[in-house]
Design an enzyme around this catalytic site. Structure first.
Site, mmCIF file in Angstrom:
data_model
loop_
_atom_site.group_PDB
_atom_site.id
_atom_site.type_symbol
_atom_site.label_atom_id
_atom_site.label_comp_id
_atom_site.label_asym_id
_atom_site.label_seq_id
_atom_site.Cartn_x
_atom_site.Cartn_y
_atom_site.Cartn_z
ATOM 1 N N HIS A 169 11.080 -6.835 -5.511
ATOM 2 C CA HIS A 169 10.746 -6.784 -6.804
ATOM 3 C C HIS A 169 11.173 -7.922 -7.848
ATOM 4 C CE1 HIS A 169 9.778 -2.403 -6.154
ATOM 5 N NE2 HIS A 169 8.832 -3.097 -5.836
ATOM 6 N N HIS A 173 -1.129 -2.766 -1.393
ATOM 7 C CA HIS A 173 -0.345 -1.587 -1.075
ATOM 8 C C HIS A 173 0.620 -1.185 -1.986
ATOM 9 C CE1 HIS A 173 -1.492 -3.484 2.844
ATOM 10 N NE2 HIS A 173 -1.454 -2.232 3.337
ATOM 11 N N SER A 181 6.067 -1.751 -7.699
ATOM 12 C CA SER A 181 5.283 -2.928 -7.743
ATOM 13 C C SER A 181 4.217 -2.975 -8.996
ATOM 14 C CB SER A 181 4.720 -3.410 -6.652
ATOM 15 O OG SER A 181 4.154 -2.917 -5.895
ATOM 16 N N GLU A 204 -4.335 1.452 -3.227
ATOM 17 C CA GLU A 204 -3.552 2.605 -2.585
ATOM 18 C C GLU A 204 -4.312 3.567 -1.794
ATOM 19 O OE1 GLU A 204 -0.127 3.136 -1.877
ATOM 20 O OE2 GLU A 204 -0.952 4.832 -0.863
ATOM 21 N N ASP A 216 -8.813 0.603 1.126
ATOM 22 C CA ASP A 216 -7.872 -0.294 2.044
ATOM 23 C C ASP A 216 -7.703 -1.569 1.282
ATOM 24 O OD1 ASP A 216 -7.026 -1.343 4.395
ATOM 25 O OD2 ASP A 216 -8.854 -2.065 4.889
ATOM 26 N N GLY A 217 -6.327 -1.955 1.131
ATOM 27 C CA GLY A 217 -5.852 -3.085 0.485
ATOM 28 C C GLY A 217 -6.365 -4.382 1.170
ATOM 29 N N ASP A 247 2.512 -5.525 0.703
ATOM 30 C CA ASP A 247 3.670 -4.612 1.247
ATOM 31 C C ASP A 247 3.247 -3.439 1.852
ATOM 32 O OD1 ASP A 247 6.286 -3.662 0.823
ATOM 33 O OD2 ASP A 247 5.733 -2.820 -1.126
HETATM 34 C C1 LIG Z 1 5.624 0.323 1.127
HETATM 35 S S1 LIG Z 1 4.816 1.108 0.431
HETATM 36 C C2 LIG Z 1 4.273 0.196 -1.304
HETATM 37 C C3 LIG Z 1 5.372 0.178 -2.297
HETATM 38 C C4 LIG Z 1 4.742 -0.746 -3.372
HETATM 39 N N1 LIG Z 1 4.229 -1.845 -3.291
HETATM 40 C C5 LIG Z 1 6.249 -0.857 -4.343
HETATM 41 O O1 LIG Z 1 6.847 -2.012 -4.187
HETATM 42 O O2 LIG Z 1 6.443 -0.149 -5.126
HETATM 43 C C6 LIG Z 1 3.121 1.018 1.028
HETATM 44 C C7 LIG Z 1 2.030 1.677 0.419
HETATM 45 O O3 LIG Z 1 0.758 1.555 1.200
HETATM 46 C C8 LIG Z 1 -0.017 2.523 1.265
HETATM 47 N N2 LIG Z 1 -1.140 2.212 2.502
HETATM 48 C C9 LIG Z 1 -0.703 2.313 3.581
HETATM 49 N N3 LIG Z 1 -1.911 1.627 4.305
HETATM 50 C C10 LIG Z 1 -2.851 1.121 3.309
HETATM 51 C C11 LIG Z 1 -3.856 0.387 3.226
HETATM 52 N N4 LIG Z 1 -4.626 0.101 4.444
HETATM 53 N N5 LIG Z 1 -4.500 0.175 1.763
HETATM 54 C C12 LIG Z 1 -3.838 0.420 0.974
HETATM 55 N N6 LIG Z 1 -2.694 1.153 0.832
HETATM 56 C C13 LIG Z 1 -2.203 1.562 1.944
HETATM 57 C C14 LIG Z 1 0.947 3.682 1.579
HETATM 58 O O4 LIG Z 1 0.337 4.874 1.487
HETATM 59 C C15 LIG Z 1 2.077 3.312 0.768
HETATM 60 O O5 LIG Z 1 2.003 4.020 -0.640
#
Ligand SMILES: C[S@@+](CC[C@H](N)C(=O)[O-])C[C@H]1O[C@@H](n2cnc3c(N)ncnc32)[C@H](O)[C@@H]1O
Length: 283
Positions: A19, A42, A98, A116, A141-142, A162
């Site tokens: 961050h 993500h 984030s 997400e 899907d991101g 992330d």
């Molecule tokens: C490490 S966390 C993210 C933390 C966030 N970026 C932060 O810094 O506060 C990863 C997140 O990605 C989500 N996730 C997993 N695979 C994903 C995908 N293919 N597309 C979007 N989100 C996904 C998970 O549910 C989880 O909430």
């Protein structure tokens, strides 16, 4: 099946690194009036209550943001400002993810795109972002979403990637998607987070980037101890493509200090902290 929930880890030493870098990039982009776009592949839930059962279970924030005070860390000023904006009582009860950190730095002319996949976290994210019209949440899907957005209309912006890497194929996926994204938007800033739980996986990922033809990649890593074969994350890092020009210098001052402090015991002694701050591929 997605089982990872970031609320168990919110505010830990990995979030501090991730961050801080995020804030630095956003502030650099906001130096010009021209609009920019923020893409978070993500995004997570956006805001975490540090007294929740999940956050208290491992209480990882106590060796992360909970251990740092604004008075002793003036270099983290802007990062603290974004955290304070989520804590109106001035007590550290909430830690922004984030999306909320980014929202703090986006201006009227900028836009955020948040992906997400987890249904509960996507719902929470939507709720935590209420009335923040600059941000759009997509429960999809991101990786695919990112490629569909590029190049962004503003032709300026950053992408935060992330994943939790709970699926081992994420390491390969991150490289392949960034490689494709770079071809569509070569002057974008890409910040890619990675955990060090198995150094071999990171070395392989770095090698792919080094051989990819992508220029201007820097690596920033912060660890509370040396790599180990035991279970668990000892360090985490950020690979930044097209970093703002001041970032390396700032990180080279901050990382030794953070590693020494967060790698030390409760008395601030016997540090085992480690860091890396280097240029992986030149401009
Ligand atoms: C490490 S966390 C993210 C933390 C966030 N970026 C932060 O810094 O506060 C990863 C997140 O990605 C989500 N996730 C997993 N695979 C994903 C995908 N293919 N597309 C979007 N989100 C996904 C998970 O549910 C989880 O909430």
């Amino acid at each position: 099946m997605l089982s990872y929930r970031h609320s168990f880890h919110a505010g830990n030493f990995a979030d501090v690194l991730k961050h801080y870098v995020l804030v630095e990039i956003l502030e650099a982009l906001a130096k010009k009036d021209k609009p920019f776009e923020y893409i978070d592949t993500h995004a997570g839930a956006g805001l975490h209550y540090l007294h929740s059962e999940q956050a208290q279970k491992l209480a990882e924030f106590t060796n992360g943001i909970g251990r740092l005070t604004p008075k002793d860390w003036p270099e983290l000023d802007s990062y603290f400002t974004a955290i304070n904006a989520c804590n109106p009582t001035k007590q550290l009860t909430h830690y922004p993810g984030s999306p909320l950190i980014a929202n703090h730095f986006l201006r009227r002319q900028d836009r955020g795109w948040l992906y997400e996949l987890h249904p509960s976290d996507a719902k929470l994210l939507q709720k935590n972002l209420q009335k923040k019209h600059k941000m759009r949440v997509m429960q999809s899907d991101g990786f695919t979403g990112l490629l569909s957005l590029l190049p962004p209309t503003s032709r300026r912006g950053m992408v935060l990637i992330d994943p939790s890497y709970e699926i081992k194929s994420d390491y390969e996926k991150v490289f392949s998607v960034v490689n494709q994204a770079y071809k569509k938007f070569a002057n974008g800033i890409y910040a890619i987070w990675y955990p060090v739980v198995d150094r071999e996986l990171i070395l392989r990922l770095e090698k792919k980037f080094i051989n990819s033809g992508i220029k201007d990649i820097q690596r920033f890593e912060l660890g509370i101890k040396e790599d180990t074969t035991e279970h668990g994350m000892t360090s985490s890092g950020m690979l930044v493509i097209n970093p703002p020009w001041e970032l390396h210098e700032k990180m080279s001052r901050l990382l030794p200090k953070l590693a020494k402090y967060l790698g030390s015991d409760k008395n601030g002694e016997n540090t085992q902290g480690v860091f890396k701050c280097d240029v992986l591929v030149k401009e």
